[in-house]
Design an enzyme around this catalytic site. Structure first.
Site, short mmCIF file in Angstrom:
data_model
loop_
_atom_site.label_atom_id
_atom_site.label_comp_id
_atom_site.label_asym_id
_atom_site.label_seq_id
_atom_site.Cartn_x
_atom_site.Cartn_y
_atom_site.Cartn_z
N ARG A 266 0.81 -1.22 0.00
CA ARG A 266 0.00 0.00 0.00
C ARG A 266 0.85 1.27 0.00
NH1 ARG A 266 -0.52 2.50 4.77
NH2 ARG A 266 -2.54 3.46 4.40
N ASP B 7 -0.68 8.40 7.91
CA ASP B 7 -0.97 7.11 8.53
C ASP B 7 -0.84 7.18 10.04
OD1 ASP B 7 -1.44 5.69 6.25
OD2 ASP B 7 0.54 4.79 6.15
#
Ligand code: 9D3
Length: 244
Positions: A149, A164
């Protein structure tokens, strides 16, 4: 990918983001069944440990032969062994692995892998945490998922890797979507206000408070910024007022 259980990976390569990375040519869905490279009628891949003891050890020759097969498609690959003795996997390690040109993952089973194979052929050992699995396959999927990802273009929205959880050392703010009232609980009003500065401030403040409550260990490892200090001092004053 080297494994004794290649069929575990079939659905894995064929869904969502992982499939996209494969389609982009950034992930090779090559699963080499270690057993196919074991010699003899019974294609034995494990044997008893020298020196005695419980459990079995993965024989080095089938692993080396399977690795040679994989290397015919990725000659210069860095070899990663999933193992309970490995370096603890985290977002920082995922970030550094995404810039390695080619990774070849080796999944162990049984009590362990003959040390001579590790010495000769393994560049890095990775563990996904301090708990005991039955083999490296789930570890490999965790590593592939987390690294894939981060490949540019694999996620639809590149911003979603920028902030994140953990990459700025805090857990995320809470998320809400429709309906505005669910089981009697309303969405926080500020999120419906259209005031983007207020929303940003609310998110930063609640991210900090959620970190205090859910993951205080993250804060112990990092310094507070000036805004974060102000937020916590404000909370302290509120607490003190409550105690009076
Ligand atoms: C009793 C000694 N055990 C070590 C903790 C033996 C042992 C148990 C389980 C050896 C290998 C395994 C299989 N585990 C993995 O291959 C593995 C793993 C894990 O067990 N925990 C966290 N990350 C990983 S990555 C691969």
């Amino acid at each position: 990918m080297l494994t004794l259980f290649p069929e575990l990976f079939d659905p894995f390569w064929n869904h969502g983001m992982i499939r996209r990375a494969v389609q982009m040519g950034r992930l090779i869905p090559l699963t080499v069944p270690i057993r196919d490279h074991a010699r003899g009628r019974h294609q034995v891949t494990d044997d008893r440990p020298y020196g005695g003891g419980a459990g079995m050890v993965m024989k080095p020759e089938p692993l080396a032969a399977a690795l040679a097969r994989a290397r015919s498609e990725m000659a210069a690959a860095t070899t990663v062994l999933l193992s309970p003795q490995g370096r603890p996997f985290n977002q920082e390690l995922a970030q550094s692995l995404v810039s390695v040109p080619e990774l070849l993952l080796v999944c162990g089973r049984y009590e362990g892998v003959d040390e001579r194979f590790i010495d000769r052929h393994v560049d890095l050992e990775v563990s996904i945490g301090d708990f005991v699995l039955t083999g490296g396959e789930l570890g490999a999927m965790v590593v592939i998922d987390a690294v894939a990802r981060l490949i540019p273009g694999v996620l639809g929205n590149p911003d979603s890797t920028a902030c994140d959880t953990f990459s700025d050392g805090l857990v995320e703010h809470a998320h809400y979507t429709r309906p505005p009232v669910f089981e009697g609980r309303a969405v926080p009003e500020v999120l419906l206000s259209g005031d983007h500065r207020a929303i940003d401030r609310w998110r930063r403040e609640t991210a900090l408070m959620r970190t205090v409550l859910k993951r205080p260990d993250l804060l112990a490892e990092r310094d507070l910024g000036p805004e974060e200090r102000t937020i916590l001092e404000q909370w302290r004053r509120n607490m003190e007022r409550l105690l009076e």
